[in-house]
Design an enzyme around this catalytic site. Structure first.
Site, mmCIF file in Angstrom:
data_model
loop_
_atom_site.group_PDB
_atom_site.id
_atom_site.type_symbol
_atom_site.label_atom_id
_atom_site.label_comp_id
_atom_site.label_asym_id
_atom_site.label_seq_id
_atom_site.Cartn_x
_atom_site.Cartn_y
_atom_site.Cartn_z
ATOM 1 C CE LYS A 54 -3.894 -2.247 2.156
ATOM 2 N NZ LYS A 54 -4.459 -2.752 3.403
ATOM 3 C CD GLN A 98 -3.792 -4.573 6.585
ATOM 4 O OE1 GLN A 98 -3.576 -3.652 5.806
ATOM 5 N NE2 GLN A 98 -4.477 -5.643 6.232
ATOM 6 C CG ASP A 121 -10.336 -0.616 4.621
ATOM 7 O OD1 ASP A 121 -10.124 -0.943 3.443
ATOM 8 O OD2 ASP A 121 -9.672 -1.029 5.586
#
Ligand code: NDP
Length: 293
Positions: A54, A98, A121
Protein backbone atom coordinates in the site's frame (compact mmCIF):
# COMPACT_ATOMS: atom_id res chain seq x y z
CA UNK A 1 -10.54 -23.13 -21.90
CA UNK A 2 -13.24 -20.99 -23.46
CA UNK A 3 -13.62 -18.18 -20.92
CA UNK A 4 -11.83 -14.91 -21.37
CA UNK A 5 -9.59 -14.17 -18.42
CA UNK A 6 -10.28 -10.91 -16.65
CA UNK A 7 -6.82 -9.47 -16.09
CA UNK A 8 -7.04 -7.72 -12.72
CA UNK A 9 -3.36 -6.83 -12.80
CA UNK A 10 -3.68 -4.92 -16.07
CA UNK A 11 -6.97 -3.36 -14.93
CA UNK A 12 -5.37 -2.20 -11.68
CA UNK A 13 -2.29 -0.85 -13.47
CA UNK A 14 -4.55 1.16 -15.76
CA UNK A 15 -6.57 2.48 -12.82
CA UNK A 16 -3.39 3.44 -10.93
CA UNK A 17 -2.17 5.36 -13.96
CA UNK A 18 -5.46 7.28 -14.08
CA UNK A 19 -5.19 7.99 -10.35
CA UNK A 20 -1.65 9.33 -10.76
CA UNK A 21 -3.00 11.66 -13.47
CA UNK A 22 -5.72 12.92 -11.12
CA UNK A 23 -3.18 13.47 -8.33
CA UNK A 24 -1.03 15.52 -10.68
CA UNK A 25 -3.97 17.76 -11.53
CA UNK A 26 -4.94 18.14 -7.86
CA UNK A 27 -1.40 19.20 -6.97
CA UNK A 28 -1.08 21.68 -9.82
CA UNK A 29 -4.55 23.17 -9.68
CA UNK A 30 -5.38 23.05 -5.96
CA UNK A 31 -2.04 22.47 -4.22
CA UNK A 32 -3.70 19.34 -2.82
CA UNK A 33 -1.73 16.13 -2.26
CA UNK A 34 -4.04 13.29 -1.20
CA UNK A 35 -2.66 11.52 1.87
CA UNK A 36 -3.29 7.98 3.09
CA UNK A 37 -2.46 6.91 6.64
CA UNK A 38 -2.12 3.20 7.36
CA UNK A 39 -1.97 1.91 10.92
CA UNK A 40 -0.54 -1.55 11.49
CA UNK A 41 -0.70 -3.21 14.89
CA UNK A 42 1.68 -6.11 15.51
CA UNK A 43 3.86 -8.10 13.17
CA UNK A 44 1.52 -10.37 11.24
CA UNK A 45 3.63 -11.21 8.14
CA UNK A 46 0.70 -11.09 5.68
CA UNK A 47 -0.43 -7.71 7.04
CA UNK A 48 3.14 -6.39 6.82
CA UNK A 49 3.25 -7.33 3.12
CA UNK A 50 -0.12 -5.62 2.47
CA UNK A 51 0.99 -2.47 4.27
CA UNK A 52 4.31 -2.36 2.39
CA UNK A 53 2.49 -2.71 -0.93
CA UNK A 54 0.00 0.00 0.00
CA UNK A 55 2.82 2.34 0.97
CA UNK A 56 4.67 1.69 -2.31
CA UNK A 57 1.57 2.14 -4.48
CA UNK A 58 0.50 5.31 -2.65
CA UNK A 59 3.89 6.93 -3.23
CA UNK A 60 4.03 5.73 -6.84
CA UNK A 61 0.73 7.56 -7.48
CA UNK A 62 2.32 10.78 -6.18
CA UNK A 63 0.32 10.75 -2.96
CA UNK A 64 1.50 11.11 0.63
CA UNK A 65 1.81 7.89 2.56
CA UNK A 66 1.88 7.90 6.36
CA UNK A 67 2.64 4.66 8.11
CA UNK A 68 2.18 3.99 11.84
CA UNK A 69 3.48 0.75 13.29
CA UNK A 70 2.22 -0.09 16.77
CA UNK A 71 3.24 -2.92 19.08
CA UNK A 72 1.11 -6.01 19.43
CA UNK A 73 0.29 -5.10 23.05
CA UNK A 74 -0.81 -1.53 22.32
CA UNK A 75 -3.99 -0.71 24.28
CA UNK A 76 -7.30 -0.04 22.56
CA UNK A 77 -7.25 3.41 24.13
CA UNK A 78 -3.87 4.24 22.60
CA UNK A 79 -4.91 2.99 19.18
CA UNK A 80 -8.10 5.05 19.32
CA UNK A 81 -6.03 8.08 20.35
CA UNK A 82 -3.87 7.60 17.23
CA UNK A 83 -6.96 7.32 15.02
CA UNK A 84 -8.32 10.53 16.52
CA UNK A 85 -5.03 12.30 15.80
CA UNK A 86 -5.30 11.20 12.18
CA UNK A 87 -8.96 12.29 12.07
CA UNK A 88 -7.76 15.78 12.99
CA UNK A 89 -4.77 15.88 10.64
CA UNK A 90 -5.63 17.93 7.52
CA UNK A 91 -2.86 16.21 5.50
CA UNK A 92 -4.53 12.84 6.03
CA UNK A 93 -7.53 12.25 3.76
CA UNK A 94 -7.80 8.50 4.16
CA UNK A 95 -7.26 6.30 7.22
CA UNK A 96 -6.89 2.56 7.09
CA UNK A 97 -6.41 0.41 10.17
CA UNK A 98 -5.05 -2.91 8.93
CA UNK A 99 -7.22 -5.82 10.07
CA UNK A 100 -7.19 -8.20 11.83
CA UNK A 101 -6.36 -6.50 15.13
CA UNK A 102 -5.08 -8.40 18.18
CA UNK A 103 -7.82 -10.05 20.22
CA UNK A 104 -7.71 -7.61 23.14
CA UNK A 105 -8.81 -4.78 20.83
CA UNK A 106 -12.42 -4.28 19.82
CA UNK A 107 -12.22 -3.90 16.04
CA UNK A 108 -15.66 -2.36 15.72
CA UNK A 109 -14.82 0.31 18.31
CA UNK A 110 -11.68 1.27 16.40
CA UNK A 111 -13.43 1.38 13.02
CA UNK A 112 -16.26 3.48 14.46
CA UNK A 113 -13.66 6.01 15.64
CA UNK A 114 -12.51 6.75 12.08
CA UNK A 115 -14.24 9.84 10.68
CA UNK A 116 -16.61 8.36 8.04
CA UNK A 117 -15.32 10.81 5.39
CA UNK A 118 -11.77 9.44 5.93
CA UNK A 119 -12.85 5.79 6.16
CA UNK A 120 -11.34 4.74 2.82
CA UNK A 121 -11.97 1.07 3.63
CA UNK A 122 -15.69 1.85 3.78
CA UNK A 123 -16.23 -0.29 6.89
CA UNK A 124 -17.80 2.37 9.16
CA UNK A 125 -21.50 1.76 9.84
CA UNK A 126 -22.30 5.21 8.45
CA UNK A 127 -20.70 4.17 5.16
CA UNK A 128 -22.51 0.79 5.17
CA UNK A 129 -25.74 2.69 5.75
CA UNK A 130 -25.02 5.15 2.95
CA UNK A 131 -24.26 2.28 0.57
CA UNK A 132 -27.53 0.58 1.51
CA UNK A 133 -29.59 3.74 1.08
CA UNK A 134 -27.99 5.07 -2.10
CA UNK A 135 -26.02 7.85 -0.38
CA UNK A 136 -22.57 9.20 -1.17
CA UNK A 137 -20.25 7.43 1.24
CA UNK A 138 -17.00 5.49 0.97
CA UNK A 139 -17.44 2.03 -0.61
CA UNK A 140 -15.32 -0.99 0.49
CA UNK A 141 -12.39 -1.43 -1.89
CA UNK A 142 -12.63 -5.12 -2.82
CA UNK A 143 -16.32 -5.14 -3.81
CA UNK A 144 -15.93 -1.80 -5.59
CA UNK A 145 -13.04 -3.27 -7.60
CA UNK A 146 -15.23 -6.28 -8.47
CA UNK A 147 -18.09 -4.12 -9.70
CA UNK A 148 -15.69 -2.04 -11.82
CA UNK A 149 -14.40 -5.21 -13.51
CA UNK A 150 -17.94 -6.53 -14.00
CA UNK A 151 -19.12 -3.30 -15.61
CA UNK A 152 -16.06 -3.22 -17.83
CA UNK A 153 -16.74 -6.80 -18.90
CA UNK A 154 -20.51 -6.74 -19.24
CA UNK A 155 -21.49 -3.10 -19.62
CA UNK A 156 -25.00 -2.73 -18.22
CA UNK A 157 -25.68 -5.23 -15.41
CA UNK A 158 -29.39 -4.39 -15.13
CA UNK A 159 -31.68 -7.41 -14.79
CA UNK A 160 -28.89 -9.99 -14.55
CA UNK A 161 -29.12 -12.74 -11.95
CA UNK A 162 -26.20 -12.37 -9.54
CA UNK A 163 -25.17 -14.73 -6.75
CA UNK A 164 -22.74 -13.67 -4.06
CA UNK A 165 -21.37 -16.58 -2.06
CA UNK A 166 -20.36 -15.19 1.34
CA UNK A 167 -22.02 -12.61 3.57
CA UNK A 168 -19.16 -10.88 5.41
CA UNK A 169 -19.44 -7.19 6.21
CA UNK A 170 -16.28 -6.42 4.24
CA UNK A 171 -16.93 -8.34 1.02
CA UNK A 172 -20.18 -10.31 0.65
CA UNK A 173 -22.76 -7.81 1.94
CA UNK A 174 -21.35 -4.67 0.24
CA UNK A 175 -20.86 -6.70 -2.95
CA UNK A 176 -24.51 -7.72 -2.93
CA UNK A 177 -25.52 -4.11 -2.27
CA UNK A 178 -23.45 -2.84 -5.20
CA UNK A 179 -24.97 -5.44 -7.53
CA UNK A 180 -28.43 -4.44 -6.31
CA UNK A 181 -27.58 -0.80 -7.00
CA UNK A 182 -26.80 -1.91 -10.59
CA UNK A 183 -30.32 -3.44 -10.72
CA UNK A 184 -29.19 -7.06 -10.67
CA UNK A 185 -31.46 -9.64 -9.09
CA UNK A 186 -29.26 -10.62 -6.18
CA UNK A 187 -29.04 -13.78 -4.12
CA UNK A 188 -26.68 -13.98 -1.15
CA UNK A 189 -25.56 -17.51 -0.35
CA UNK A 190 -23.72 -18.57 2.81
CA UNK A 191 -22.86 -21.61 4.91
CA UNK A 192 -26.52 -22.41 5.62
CA UNK A 193 -27.69 -22.14 2.02
CA UNK A 194 -29.54 -25.24 0.81
CA UNK A 195 -28.41 -26.63 -2.51
CA UNK A 196 -25.59 -24.21 -3.29
CA UNK A 197 -24.88 -25.86 -6.69
CA UNK A 198 -28.44 -25.07 -7.81
CA UNK A 199 -28.27 -21.47 -6.54
CA UNK A 200 -24.91 -20.86 -8.24
CA UNK A 201 -26.10 -22.62 -11.40
CA UNK A 202 -28.84 -20.03 -11.98
CA UNK A 203 -26.53 -17.03 -11.93
CA UNK A 204 -25.34 -14.85 -14.80
CA UNK A 205 -22.81 -13.38 -12.36
CA UNK A 206 -21.12 -15.40 -9.61
CA UNK A 207 -19.02 -13.65 -6.99
CA UNK A 208 -17.30 -16.07 -4.61
CA UNK A 209 -16.04 -14.62 -1.31
CA UNK A 210 -15.85 -17.58 1.01
CA UNK A 211 -12.29 -18.39 1.98
CA UNK A 212 -12.61 -22.12 1.19
CA UNK A 213 -10.30 -23.37 -1.58
CA UNK A 214 -12.25 -24.23 -4.75
CA UNK A 215 -15.56 -24.58 -2.89
CA UNK A 216 -17.49 -23.46 -5.97
CA UNK A 217 -17.17 -26.32 -8.43
CA UNK A 218 -16.63 -25.58 -12.08
CA UNK A 219 -19.57 -27.68 -13.23
CA UNK A 220 -21.98 -25.58 -11.10
CA UNK A 221 -21.34 -22.56 -13.30
CA UNK A 222 -24.02 -21.70 -15.86
CA UNK A 223 -22.65 -21.65 -19.42
CA UNK A 224 -21.74 -18.10 -20.36
CA UNK A 225 -21.72 -16.74 -16.79
CA UNK A 226 -19.17 -14.22 -15.52
CA UNK A 227 -17.24 -15.40 -12.49
CA UNK A 228 -15.44 -13.14 -9.99
CA UNK A 229 -13.30 -15.05 -7.52
CA UNK A 230 -12.45 -12.99 -4.44
CA UNK A 231 -11.00 -15.87 -2.44
CA UNK A 232 -7.30 -16.04 -1.65
CA UNK A 233 -6.32 -19.40 -0.19
CA UNK A 234 -2.83 -20.82 0.23
CA UNK A 235 -2.77 -24.59 -0.23
CA UNK A 236 -0.06 -27.21 -0.17
CA UNK A 237 0.84 -28.94 -3.42
CA UNK A 238 1.96 -32.58 -3.74
CA UNK A 239 5.62 -31.50 -3.85
CA UNK A 240 5.27 -29.78 -0.46
CA UNK A 241 5.39 -26.28 -1.94
CA UNK A 242 2.42 -23.98 -1.57
CA UNK A 243 0.31 -22.07 -4.09
CA UNK A 244 -2.58 -19.63 -4.08
CA UNK A 245 -6.01 -20.73 -5.26
CA UNK A 246 -9.37 -19.03 -5.22
CA UNK A 247 -12.79 -20.09 -3.99
CA UNK A 248 -13.73 -21.34 -7.47
CA UNK A 249 -12.46 -24.47 -9.22
CA UNK A 250 -10.82 -22.37 -11.90
CA UNK A 251 -9.89 -24.85 -14.67
CA UNK A 252 -13.36 -26.43 -14.95
CA UNK A 253 -15.20 -23.14 -14.40
CA UNK A 254 -13.18 -21.57 -17.21
CA UNK A 255 -14.58 -24.21 -19.61
CA UNK A 256 -18.13 -23.01 -18.94
CA UNK A 257 -17.89 -19.32 -18.04
CA UNK A 258 -17.74 -16.50 -20.58
CA UNK A 259 -15.27 -14.64 -18.38
CA UNK A 260 -13.49 -15.36 -15.12
CA UNK A 261 -10.94 -13.77 -12.80
CA UNK A 262 -7.83 -15.82 -12.00
CA UNK A 263 -6.24 -16.20 -8.56
CA UNK A 264 -3.74 -14.68 -8.22
CA UNK A 265 -3.95 -11.76 -10.64
CA UNK A 266 -7.69 -11.11 -10.57
CA UNK A 267 -9.46 -9.29 -7.75
CA UNK A 268 -6.39 -8.99 -5.50
CA UNK A 269 -4.50 -6.29 -7.43
CA UNK A 270 -7.67 -4.21 -7.76
CA UNK A 271 -8.10 -3.77 -4.01
CA UNK A 272 -5.07 -1.50 -3.53
CA UNK A 273 -5.84 0.49 -6.69
CA UNK A 274 -9.36 1.17 -5.41
CA UNK A 275 -7.97 2.16 -2.02
CA UNK A 276 -5.93 4.87 -3.76
CA UNK A 277 -9.00 5.90 -5.75
CA UNK A 278 -11.04 6.17 -2.52
CA UNK A 279 -8.31 8.34 -0.99
CA UNK A 280 -8.41 10.71 -3.98
CA UNK A 281 -12.21 10.84 -3.69
CA UNK A 282 -11.95 11.60 0.05
CA UNK A 283 -9.36 14.34 -0.59
CA UNK A 284 -11.55 16.02 -3.22
CA UNK A 285 -14.63 15.85 -1.02
CA UNK A 286 -12.68 17.34 1.91
CA UNK A 287 -11.96 20.41 -0.27
CA UNK A 288 -15.44 20.47 -1.82
CA UNK A 289 -13.98 20.15 -5.33
CA UNK A 290 -14.99 17.94 -8.26
CA UNK A 291 -12.75 14.96 -8.82
CA UNK A 292 -10.67 15.33 -12.03
CA UNK A 293 -11.69 12.86 -14.77
P1 NDP B 1 -15.32 -14.36 6.01
O1 NDP B 1 -14.71 -15.56 6.65
O2 NDP B 1 -15.58 -13.16 6.83
O3 NDP B 1 -16.72 -14.81 5.35
C1 NDP B 1 -16.83 -15.99 4.63
C2 NDP B 1 -18.24 -16.19 4.19
O4 NDP B 1 -18.31 -17.42 3.46
C3 NDP B 1 -19.26 -16.30 5.31
O5 NDP B 1 -20.39 -15.52 5.04
C4 NDP B 1 -19.61 -17.78 5.36
O6 NDP B 1 -20.96 -18.05 5.68
C5 NDP B 1 -19.41 -18.20 3.92
N1 NDP B 1 -19.11 -19.62 3.85
C6 NDP B 1 -18.18 -20.31 4.55
N2 NDP B 1 -18.23 -21.62 4.22
C7 NDP B 1 -19.20 -21.74 3.30
C8 NDP B 1 -19.74 -22.85 2.58
N3 NDP B 1 -19.28 -24.08 2.76
N4 NDP B 1 -20.75 -22.62 1.73
C9 NDP B 1 -21.22 -21.36 1.53
N5 NDP B 1 -20.75 -20.29 2.18
C10 NDP B 1 -19.76 -20.48 3.06
O7 NDP B 1 -14.41 -14.04 4.75
P2 NDP B 1 -14.19 -12.66 3.93
O8 NDP B 1 -15.47 -12.23 3.32
O9 NDP B 1 -13.42 -11.71 4.74
O10 NDP B 1 -13.21 -13.19 2.79
C11 NDP B 1 -13.60 -14.19 1.86
C12 NDP B 1 -12.41 -14.56 1.00
O11 NDP B 1 -12.01 -13.42 0.26
C13 NDP B 1 -11.15 -15.00 1.75
O12 NDP B 1 -10.48 -16.00 0.98
C14 NDP B 1 -10.29 -13.76 1.82
O13 NDP B 1 -8.92 -14.04 1.91
C15 NDP B 1 -10.64 -13.14 0.48
N6 NDP B 1 -10.45 -11.69 0.43
C16 NDP B 1 -9.78 -11.20 -0.64
C17 NDP B 1 -9.57 -9.84 -0.78
C18 NDP B 1 -8.87 -9.35 -1.98
O14 NDP B 1 -8.32 -8.27 -1.98
N7 NDP B 1 -8.85 -10.10 -3.08
C19 NDP B 1 -10.04 -8.88 0.24
C20 NDP B 1 -10.84 -9.50 1.28
C21 NDP B 1 -11.00 -10.86 1.37
P3 NDP B 1 -21.58 -17.81 7.17
O15 NDP B 1 -21.78 -16.32 7.25
O16 NDP B 1 -22.85 -18.57 7.12
O17 NDP B 1 -20.57 -18.32 8.13
Amino acid sequence: MSASIIDGKAFAANLKEKIAGKVKILKEKYDLTPGLAVVLVGEDPASQVYVRNKNKSTKAAGMNSFEYLMDDDVSEEELIKKVNELNNDPNVHGILVQLPLPEHINEAAVIETITPEKDVDGFHVINSGLLATGGKGMVPCTPLGCIMMLKDQLGNLSGLDAVVVGRSNIVGKPMAQLLLNESCTVTIAHSRTKDLPDVVGRADIVVAAVGVPELVKGNWIKKGATVIDVGINRIQKNDGKTKLVGDVEFAVAAERAAAITPVPGGVGPMTIAVLLQNTVTAACRSMGIDEPN
